[in-house]
Design an enzyme around this catalytic site. Structure first.
Site, mmCIF file in Angstrom:
data_model
loop_
_atom_site.group_PDB
_atom_site.id
_atom_site.type_symbol
_atom_site.label_atom_id
_atom_site.label_comp_id
_atom_site.label_asym_id
_atom_site.label_seq_id
_atom_site.Cartn_x
_atom_site.Cartn_y
_atom_site.Cartn_z
ATOM 1 N N ASP A 68 0.855 -1.169 0.000
ATOM 2 C CA ASP A 68 0.000 0.000 0.000
ATOM 3 C C ASP A 68 0.901 1.233 0.000
ATOM 4 O OD1 ASP A 68 -3.263 0.428 1.484
ATOM 5 O OD2 ASP A 68 -2.118 1.737 0.145
HETATM 6 C C1 GLC Z 1 -4.194 4.210 -0.507
HETATM 7 C C2 GLC Z 1 -5.125 3.072 -0.191
HETATM 8 C C3 GLC Z 1 -5.136 1.968 -1.213
HETATM 9 C C4 GLC Z 1 -4.870 2.542 -2.595
HETATM 10 C C5 GLC Z 1 -3.459 3.088 -2.588
HETATM 11 C C6 GLC Z 1 -3.077 3.711 -3.949
HETATM 12 O O1 GLC Z 1 -3.522 4.622 0.648
HETATM 13 O O2 GLC Z 1 -5.008 2.458 1.084
HETATM 14 O O3 GLC Z 1 -6.408 1.313 -1.116
HETATM 15 O O4 GLC Z 1 -5.003 1.521 -3.574
HETATM 16 O O5 GLC Z 1 -3.268 4.061 -1.561
HETATM 17 O O6 GLC Z 1 -3.823 4.864 -4.175
#
Ligand code: GLC
Length: 720
Positions: A288
């Site tokens: 993440d």
């Molecule tokens: C965010 C979210 C995740 C998302 C990622 C990219 O923090 O937790 O669900 O896919 O960043 O945007």
């Protein structure tokens, strides 16, 4: 036929330098730079905590542009980008990777295509209330066609985090509180996103998230700790991720949270033992955003270098946006702290997905022309409208106020009836508010006479039906949007109270991203339609239902509590030794009822359905369950037939109900149908204290009904 790329991967690894290998594990973006000295993330924080005004933030953002780090790209130090949304830019960067780097390894472009790319359909929580796997797959397919046209190769979806606590803002992004619904929703989305051949131009890899148990954060607070029994984790939270992997998802995103004290991003038990050894997953793990770096904040890594070592050993492949791998891996390999074979295993996962997507043979999978022809077409809007209608749940319709008859004098109140962008909900980053049809737009398009009142006080003398569009703004749910109080926002409830106080006939249209604790509204407003954040066609879908062009058929996939303090509140609860009731010494609250305001599975229609003739017959290794459902009303309608079971006595206490299966039927007036479910005995088991999955002889109660409370039931004694 799954092709085998292992030889090609090995050949490439043999040619790659350590720097190039580390480059493949780096996902950049979105990286915004501009007339601000701090990072974009810090600038956002400064606006959020008031260190700069919204105007100042807007002025600085007007100078912002994407930093593509092209020199790093040319040097082979970038393998992937996140958050880039147009075909021209994607192809320009891809050209640099393919033609100007030493080995010409193509880039992988990821994006958050959560509920549509440009044609935004209802938020996942809403769409799950349609209880229609076929619809979920069709909208996923549409999203893939649009997103791949814009250059996306992988979406960070579906999100299948079981969420039983309505305080958590991200309940909006998944399929609600039930394990089985999340399994079905996730499986359908994976099929929709990936299609039948990942090399096709309109196929994108699904990256299921957030692995694992992110929806069980303590107190419903985002990013908070997750700590539960292993039995519960395996019974209630893990299955949807496995269902997505079994459906062929080729990527998975470990969650921000810790599990039993070890953050998922550096959790070898989760990423190596469960995911790869037990489940046989050979796809890509994508961190993440900044999650590897945040292991220092978790207090599990002493610094970024330590975080890099722990993550790569744990089985984390692609580093999204933190640059921890970029800054440390080469040195760690040269120092012998990370063996080359550990590095190679992660790089192989990245290369494998790029081969599977056909990127080595066809690195340019889209074009600006295809993008222009594909986005926001009439067909896509029509599907978004169908999904929005099917996602909406009729919660109340006292006196059959709905559907409104033509010619009814109509007043409209509430800014949410006009603010188009609020229809989009969370994670609609590829869309524009102007793409949306608001309720007011829809009324105008239908040439339906109505009067809009900016101020509710001006509506109090209006002698007609008042449609009050109330709820949450889209930024009140989604990531980092937990609410300690999940009531209707005060100013919204005050609109309803003013109208009710003036004796108005009110139809409340709810636009929200989570279950709301709204006992007063449920009690005092005669007609309530749950419309969620319904996407670009939301206004038309609401009008279709309010005027009876469509008969609502949605059923809740989350429980609506009566008070925030009851969270987490869900149907599949245990009985306790003192089940809540009228007695003093029972499991309840002094200041709130124990029953939800609206239970899981609940939803009304403009017609009525009768259930009867439940038969439960053991047969071989399954239970054959049969029920007759009849449309007893005057108009065609759909209902969701839900089948639950309860293990009445076991070595661990069992939930009072667990959803086993469901079926959606559409019946003409007077028509009836026999619906059959086949419930394999293997579904009736649970994990004992030693984590053995056990099937125990005994009595099982089978329930069938149109929501989790009003069910026919029969008890059978089973010997396995
Ligand atoms: C965010 C979210 C995740 C998302 C990622 C990219 O923090 O937790 O669900 O896919 O960043 O945007």
């Amino acid at each position: 036929m799954v092709k085998n790329y292992e030889e090609k991967i090995k050949d490439l690894l043999d040619k790659m330098t350590v720097e190039e290998k580390a480059g493949q594990l780096r996902q950049c973006g979105p990286s915004l730079v501009g007339a601000f000295e701090v990072s974009f993330e810090e600038l956002l924080n400064m606006m959020f905590d008031g260190r700069i005004s919204q105007e100042e933030f807007g002025r600085l953002m007007s100078t912002a542009k994407q930093d593509f780090r092209e020199e790093d790209l040319r040097a082979g130090r970038i393998g992937s980008y996140n958050g880039i949304k147009d075909a021209r830019t994607v192809n320009r960067l891809q050209k640099i990777a393919v033609e100007e780097t030493r080995l010409g390894i193509p880039l992988l472009f990821g994006y958050d295509v959560i509920h549509g790319y440009r044609t935004i359909y209802p938020i996942p929580l809403a769409e799950s209330c349609a209880w229609e796997p076929d619809l979920w797959e069709r909208t996923g397919r549409m999203a893939a066609r649009e997103a791949t046209a814009a250059g996306v190769h992988m979406t960070f979806a579906p999100m299948v985090d079981v969420a039983k606590d309505a305080r958590w803002g991200r309940v909006s992004e998944g399929a609600g509180e039930d394990t089985y619904v999340n399994c079905c929703y996730g499986e359908s989305k994976v099929k929709g996103f990936q299609g039948d051949d990942l090399t096709k131009e309109d196929a994108m890899a699904a990256c299921v998230k957030h692995f694992a148990g992110y929806g069980a954060g303590e107190a419903g607070r985002d990013y908070n700790r997750v700590d539960m029994s292993m039995q519960r984790f395996y019974e209630e939270y893990l299955p949807p991720y496995k269902a997505c992997i079994d459906a062929g998802a080729r990527a998975i995103m470990p969650a921000f949270n810790d599990l039993w004290g070890v953050p998922c991003s550096v959790n070898p038990w989760l990423l190596m033992d469960v995911l790869r050894k037990d489940w046989g997953f050979d796809g890509l793990t994508v961190s993440d955003s900044n999650a590897i770096a945040e292991c220092v904040d978790h207090g599990i890594a002493k610094d970024r270098s330590d975080a890099a070592v722990q993550a790569i050993y744990a089985g984390m492949d692609l580093d999204m946006s933190s640059d921890v791998y970029h800054e440390n891996l080469v040195q760690l390999v040269h120092e012998g702290k990370v063996p080359v074979d550990v590095l190679d295993r992660a790089v192989a996962d990245v290369l494998r997905l790029k081969f599977e997507l056909g990127l080595f043979d066809h690195p340019y999978k889209t074009s600006a022309e295809r993008e222009a022809q594909t986005l926001l077409t009439k067909e896509n809007r029509s599907l978004a409208r169908e999904a929005a209608v099917k996602s909406m749940v009729l919660l109340k319709n006292e006196g059959h106020i709905l559907p409104l008859t033509p010619g009814t004098k109509i007043g409209v109140v509430g800014s949410l009836a006009k603010e188009r962008a609020e229809m989009l909900g969370a994670w609609a980053i590829g869309a524009e508010g102007e793409d949306c049809v608001s309720l007011v737009d829809a009324l105008e398009e239908r040439k339906q006479p109505f009067e809009y009142f900016e101020n509710v006080q001006d509506a109090l003398d209006f002698d007609g039906v008042i449609i009050a569009a109330v709820g949450e703004r889209k930024d009140m749910s989604g990531e980092a949007a937990s609410r300690a109080c999940i009531e209707l926002p005060k100013d919204q409830e005050e609109i309803l109270k003013a109208l009710a106080g003036a004796g108005k006939t009110v139809v409340a249209v709810l636009l929200n991203g989570r279950p709301l604790a709204m006992p007063w509204t449920a009690q005092n407003i005669p007609a309530i339609l749950e419309a969620w954040h319904p996407g670009v066609e939301g206004g038309n879908a609401i009008a279709d239902i309010l005027f009876g062009d469509e008969n609502p058929g949605g059923h809740l996939t989350v429980t609506f509590p009566g008070a925030s303090g009851q969270c987490p509140m869900y149907y599949a609860h245990i009985n306790t030794g003192r089940p809540g009731g009228r007695g003093k010494f029972t499991s309840k609250y002094l200041d709130a009822p124990i029953e939800p305001v609206y239970p899981f599975g609940y939803g009304l229609s403009y017609t009525e359905f009768e259930y009867g003739d439940l038969k439960v017959t053991p047969s071989g290794d399954s239970l054959e369950i049969c029920v007759t459902v009849r449309n007893a009303g005057k108009r065609t309608g759909s209902t969701v037939i839900q089948c639950y079971f309860r293990d009445l006595v076991a070595k661990r206490v069992r939930p009072v109900k667990q959803l086993a299966d469901f079926a959606k039927v559409t019946l003409e007036p007077g028509e009836y149908v026999q619906v059959a479910f086949s419930l394999e005995y293997s579904r009736l088991g649970y994990y004992d204290m030693a984590m053995n999955y056990v099937l125990e002889d005994g009595d099982f109660e089978i329930f069938v009904g149109q929501n989790s409370q009003d069910c026919l039931s029969e008890t059978v004694t089973l010997t396995f």
